[in-house]
Scaffold this active site. Structure first.
Site, PDB file in Angstrom:
ATOM      1  N   ARG A 183      23.082  68.816  60.116  1.00  7.93           N
ATOM      2  CA  ARG A 183      22.167  67.784  59.610  1.00  7.93           C
ATOM      3  C   ARG A 183      20.805  68.360  59.229  1.00  7.93           C
ATOM      4  O   ARG A 183      19.983  67.648  58.680  1.00  7.93           O
ATOM      5  CB  ARG A 183      21.988  66.684  60.666  1.00  7.93           C
ATOM      6  CG  ARG A 183      23.248  65.858  60.869  1.00  7.93           C
ATOM      7  CD  ARG A 183      23.024  64.681  61.765  1.00  7.93           C
ATOM      8  NE  ARG A 183      24.241  63.868  61.879  1.00  7.93           N
ATOM      9  CZ  ARG A 183      24.335  62.779  62.609  1.00  7.93           C
ATOM     10  NH1 ARG A 183      23.281  62.343  63.282  1.00  7.93           N
ATOM     11  NH2 ARG A 183      25.457  62.098  62.667  1.00  7.93           N
ATOM     12  N   LYS A 188      33.500  58.456  54.684  1.00 11.88           N
ATOM     13  CA  LYS A 188      33.825  59.805  55.173  1.00 11.88           C
ATOM     14  C   LYS A 188      34.959  59.766  56.206  1.00 11.88           C
ATOM     15  O   LYS A 188      35.870  60.575  56.160  1.00 11.88           O
ATOM     16  CB  LYS A 188      32.587  60.468  55.814  1.00 11.88           C
ATOM     17  CG  LYS A 188      31.430  60.693  54.884  1.00 11.88           C
ATOM     18  CD  LYS A 188      30.328  61.506  55.537  1.00 11.88           C
ATOM     19  CE  LYS A 188      29.766  60.875  56.786  1.00 11.88           C
ATOM     20  NZ  LYS A 188      29.079  59.582  56.512  1.00 11.88           N
TER      21      LYS A 188
END
Length: 216
Positions: free
Chosen positions: A88, A14
């Site tokens: 998250r 990422k």
């Protein structure tokens, strides 16, 4: 100026892809860890709140993180924002959606960097770097030309991360899947989820991400 979330387990790449998007498209990476550290050092009212919480060893609340993101969203837009490490949880996803609407922006795509766990473990556990110049190597796919000697600077100082071992990685992967599997369903239902092969060559991954962005 698309705004995106990059999802993917530790080691999926990422950070590498976010850096390319910054360099090639002028996008701005919003990493919660970086934002918290910058806020703590800033001396602003929000920064003092962050510092107080972190100094007590407590977790920073969603409200504070959303506040930090709002500060960035209403600042320099660049070529769009990349959310890395947030949201998250489903509560954070809802809070982010509400924030984007409040500041007149939208979340255009959620890109999941999909990996095969066994292949990811092999990729990461074989990784090591030069302790002097930072060049990255791998036992199988990119060894040094001379064992133990950096190709770039000639240093003999090779370093492996302490947590780049199989047991640690499997624990981190399990934690990632426990936290993010609800998010994958959440964004799939909204029609925003796009999968790319996170284990492909870096240029191929970048091309797949670019294809998603160009349609967003």
């Amino acid at each position: 100026m698309p705004n995106i979330i990059l999802l993917g387990p530790p080691g999926a790449g990422k950070g590498t892809q976010a850096k390319r998007l910054e360099d090639e498209r002028g996008m701005v990476q919003l990493s919660t860890g970086d934002m918290l550290r910058a806020a703590k050092a800033s001396g602003t009212e929000m920064g003092r709140k962050v510092a107080a919480v972190m100094d007590r060893g407590e977790l920073v609340t969603d409200e504070i993180v959303i506040g930090l993101i709002e500060e960035r969203l209403t600042g320099a837009a660049g070529g769009g924002f990349i959310f890395d490490g947030f949201p998250r949880t489903l509560a954070q996803a809802d809070a982010l959606e509400a924030l984007m609407a409040r500041v007149g922006q939208s979340l255009d795509a959620v890109i999941e960097m999909q990996v095969d766990d066994a292949a990811l473990v092999a990729r990461i556990t074989g990784r090591y770097t030069c302790g002097d110049c930072g060049a990255v190597y791998h036992d199988v796919t990119r060894p040094t030309a001379v064992p133990g000697v950096c190709d770039v600077c000639g240093s003999h100082k090779m370093v492996r991360r302490a947590d780049d071992n199989e047991d640690s990685l499997k624990t981190r992967l399990m934690e990632y899947y426990k936290k993010t599997s609800p998010l994958i369903g959440y964004y799939h239902a909204k029609g925003k989820l796009h999968g790319v092969d996170g284990l492909a060559e870096m240029d191929a991954v970048a091309a797949a991400i670019a294809k998603v962005l160009d349609k967003a």
